[in-house]
Design an enzyme around this catalytic site. Structure first.
Site, short mmCIF file in Angstrom:
data_model
loop_
_atom_site.label_atom_id
_atom_site.label_comp_id
_atom_site.label_asym_id
_atom_site.label_seq_id
_atom_site.Cartn_x
_atom_site.Cartn_y
_atom_site.Cartn_z
N ARG A 1 1.32 -1.24 -0.28
CA ARG A 1 -0.04 -0.12 0.31
C ARG A 1 1.05 1.48 -0.36
NH1 ARG A 1 -2.89 -2.88 4.27
NH2 ARG A 1 -4.60 -3.76 2.54
N HIS B 1 -2.00 14.37 -26.27
CA HIS B 1 -2.10 12.71 -26.23
C HIS B 1 -3.02 12.16 -26.27
CE1 HIS B 1 1.79 14.99 -24.31
NE2 HIS B 1 2.26 13.69 -22.86
N GLU C 1 8.38 17.49 -25.13
CA GLU C 1 8.00 17.69 -24.65
C GLU C 1 7.86 19.60 -23.99
OE1 GLU C 1 4.95 16.07 -22.62
OE2 GLU C 1 5.23 13.96 -23.14
N ARG D 1 -4.40 20.51 -14.74
CA ARG D 1 -3.23 19.93 -15.07
C ARG D 1 -3.57 19.12 -17.25
NH1 ARG D 1 -0.07 15.65 -11.76
NH2 ARG D 1 1.48 14.37 -13.21
N HIS E 1 7.03 8.07 -27.61
CA HIS E 1 6.03 8.31 -26.79
C HIS E 1 5.91 10.58 -27.29
CE1 HIS E 1 3.07 10.35 -24.29
NE2 HIS E 1 4.21 10.89 -23.44
N HIS F 1 -1.53 9.56 -27.80
CA HIS F 1 -2.00 8.10 -27.25
C HIS F 1 -2.27 7.28 -28.29
CE1 HIS F 1 -1.67 9.61 -22.69
NE2 HIS F 1 -0.55 9.04 -23.55
P1 NAD Z 1 11.38 5.00 -21.73
O1 NAD Z 1 11.63 5.96 -20.38
O2 NAD Z 1 11.57 3.72 -22.92
O3 NAD Z 1 13.83 5.97 -22.60
C1 NAD Z 1 14.10 6.10 -23.64
C2 NAD Z 1 14.77 5.34 -24.46
O4 NAD Z 1 16.49 5.97 -24.08
C3 NAD Z 1 14.87 3.73 -24.24
O5 NAD Z 1 15.54 2.40 -24.60
C4 NAD Z 1 16.01 4.05 -22.92
O6 NAD Z 1 17.04 2.82 -22.23
C5 NAD Z 1 17.01 4.69 -23.28
N1 NAD Z 1 17.86 5.60 -21.95
C6 NAD Z 1 17.04 6.13 -20.81
N2 NAD Z 1 18.17 6.96 -20.26
C7 NAD Z 1 19.51 7.12 -21.26
C8 NAD Z 1 20.98 7.47 -20.89
N3 NAD Z 1 20.44 8.08 -20.80
N4 NAD Z 1 21.50 6.35 -22.86
C9 NAD Z 1 20.76 5.74 -23.32
N5 NAD Z 1 20.21 5.63 -23.89
C10 NAD Z 1 19.07 6.14 -22.25
O7 NAD Z 1 10.76 6.86 -22.87
P2 NAD Z 1 11.27 8.30 -22.10
O8 NAD Z 1 10.92 8.94 -23.41
O9 NAD Z 1 12.24 8.17 -21.28
O10 NAD Z 1 9.36 8.21 -21.66
C11 NAD Z 1 8.76 8.11 -22.29
C12 NAD Z 1 7.95 7.35 -21.74
O11 NAD Z 1 7.17 7.89 -20.18
C13 NAD Z 1 6.31 6.83 -21.68
O12 NAD Z 1 5.74 5.64 -21.80
C14 NAD Z 1 5.34 7.90 -21.54
O13 NAD Z 1 4.04 7.35 -21.61
C15 NAD Z 1 5.12 7.97 -20.26
N6 NAD Z 1 5.52 9.70 -19.54
C16 NAD Z 1 4.86 9.92 -18.32
C17 NAD Z 1 4.33 11.06 -18.38
C18 NAD Z 1 4.35 11.22 -16.73
O14 NAD Z 1 3.62 11.76 -16.38
N7 NAD Z 1 4.16 10.35 -16.11
C19 NAD Z 1 4.64 12.22 -18.64
C20 NAD Z 1 5.12 11.85 -19.74
C21 NAD Z 1 5.80 10.37 -20.32
N1 GLY Z 2 2.31 14.48 -18.06
C1 GLY Z 2 1.09 15.19 -17.95
C2 GLY Z 2 0.89 14.98 -16.24
O1 GLY Z 2 1.93 14.85 -15.67
O2 GLY Z 2 -0.43 15.39 -16.33
#
Ligand code: NAD
Ligand code: GLY
Length: 358
Positions: free
Chosen positions: A118, A245, A182, A238, A262, A249
């Site tokens: 939790r 998106h 972003e 927010r 993404h 998505h």
């Molecule tokens: P990712 O986590 O897949 O990373 C992208 C690639 O870069 C991967 O292959 C990873 O292994 C590699 N990588 C990571 N750090 C590295 C580094 N320093 N050097 C070399 N390679 C590296 O993708 P992302 O773009 O970081 O994140 C996308 C994800 O984030 C999606 O799932 C999306 O839905 C999510 N997201 C979440 C939020 C949120 O608010 N929680 C906001 C935006 C996106």
């Molecule tokens: N990336 C969208 C949010 O954090 O609200």
């Protein structure tokens, strides 16, 4: 080192941005309260940065878990493997989960932290530009479902976000551009001055100029921290952070997780939102071209994938967290630099916007 604060009363936390933060002894450790920690990372990031993090921690029981790399692994099976590791190593409620990686690792580790016993402590160490400017901040955690992106999850804030800008040096160009999508988003939704700065400095970001990158991360995080502090659980403003998106998505799900990054899907989606906003009379065709121009200069896709028909888009978009009582709200433009959340559009206009995006 830049230090920002996400202001959420007793759950407030710092965002630390700077060079070589992973190696700084004591920096990460100060945010760990219990005597054990699990560092979750992936097979790409582990050989690059895991040792720095492990070596910076002293007098703790530390385990590491290296997950497969990719959006296609942001799912229930991978989440279960985190629970398996926690349980088999007898991690208790006072343990800390540390997410070392991009948004995929941050989102899935955060959800594991939110749900294991939790809720256990959680720290974000984002290593992609996208994670440093967006996903590590604000507490959205979760996994994908085969039918919809990020459909299972929780709001769960970290204790700290530590963004080491040196890690961006090993990022692939395509991933850097994905993060810039972003960054552009903040300019488009609420920060016109930042958009103007990006229009002048986009090449510096693409060339990994360290000063420009630090500025972009700082300004993005300031924008995000302000929004999250005002509306943590997305009952209002927010949702603006979701510009592009809902379309994006649909692209990620429809094209198969991991095929469009993404940020690439969001970039294309922001242009689709711009086209719909033009059809509704909110912005001009010059405005749309201005939005396309900055996205194209960031080496991001400006067209929707032809493989997804308008009817497929609409089917995929009907599974979205902005559907409420059967009505899909979209983030659209009031002007360039000012977004709105609205259901004030017709299905015909939406279809026309999608059809003009290929
Ligand atoms: P990712 O986590 O897949 O990373 C992208 C690639 O870069 C991967 O292959 C990873 O292994 C590699 N990588 C990571 N750090 C590295 C580094 N320093 N050097 C070399 N390679 C590296 O993708 P992302 O773009 O970081 O994140 C996308 C994800 O984030 C999606 O799932 C999306 O839905 C999510 N997201 C979440 C939020 C949120 O608010 N929680 C906001 C935006 C996106
Ligand atoms: N990336 C969208 C949010 O954090 O609200």
């Amino acid at each position: 080192m830049i230090s920002l604060n996400v202001d959420l009363d007793d759950r407030s936390y710092p965002i630390l941005i700077g060079k070589n933060l992973l190696e700084k002894e004591g920096l990460l450790q100060q945010y760990i309260t219990g005597n054990s920690a699990l560092i979750v990372t992936n097979e790409t990031v582990a050989p690059l940065y895991l040792d720095y993090v492990v070596n910076s921690l002293k007098n703790l029981r530390i385990k590491t878990l290296v997950l497969p790399d990719g959006e296609q692994y942001k799912n229930q099976d991978t989440l279960n493997s985190i629970y398996d590791c926690l349980l088999s190593n007898r991690f208790d409620r006072n343990t800390t989960l540390i997410a070392l990686g991009g948004g995929v690792i941050g989102d899935i580790t955060g959800f594991a932290a939110a749900s294991y016993q939790r809720g256990v402590h959680f720290i974000q160490i984002p290593t992609t530009l996208l994670a440093q400017v967006d996903s590590s901040v604000g507490g959205k955690t979760g996994i994908n479902h085969p039918m919809g992106k990020n459909m299972i999850g929780a709001f769960y804030q970290p204790k700290a976000v530590i963004a080491d800008t040196e890690t961006l040096k090993t990022l692939e160009d395509r991933e850097l551009s994905s993060g810039i999508a972003e960054v552009i988003k903040y300019g488009l939704i609420r920060d016109i001055e930042f958009l103007e700065w990006l229009e002048t400095n986009i090449d510096k970001l693409l060339n990994r100029n360290t000063v420009a990158l630090a500025y972009a991360i700082d300004r993005s995080c300031k924008n995000k921290a302000e929004i999250v502090a005002a509306d943590e659980k997305e009952s209002g403003q927010r949702a603006l952070l979701n510009l592009g998106h809902t379309f994006g998505h649909a692209i990620e799900t429809g094209m198969g997780y991991g095929n469009w990054l993404h940020g690439e899907a969001v970039a294309s989606g922001m242009i689709m939102a711009a086209r719909l906003s033009e059809i509704l009379g909110n912005i001009s065709s010059d405005d749309v071209n201005r939005i396309i121009d900055i996205i194209e200069r960031a080496q991001l896709p400006v067209r929707a994938p032809e493989k997804l028909s308008a009817s497929k888009f609409i089917e995929l978009m009907s599974i979205d967290k902005k559907v409420s009582d059967g009505i899909l709200k979209l983030v659209l433009f009031k002007s360039v630099g000012q977004a709105i959340v609205t259901s004030d559009y017709t299905q015909e206009a939406l279809i026309e916007a999608i059809n003009s995006s290929y």
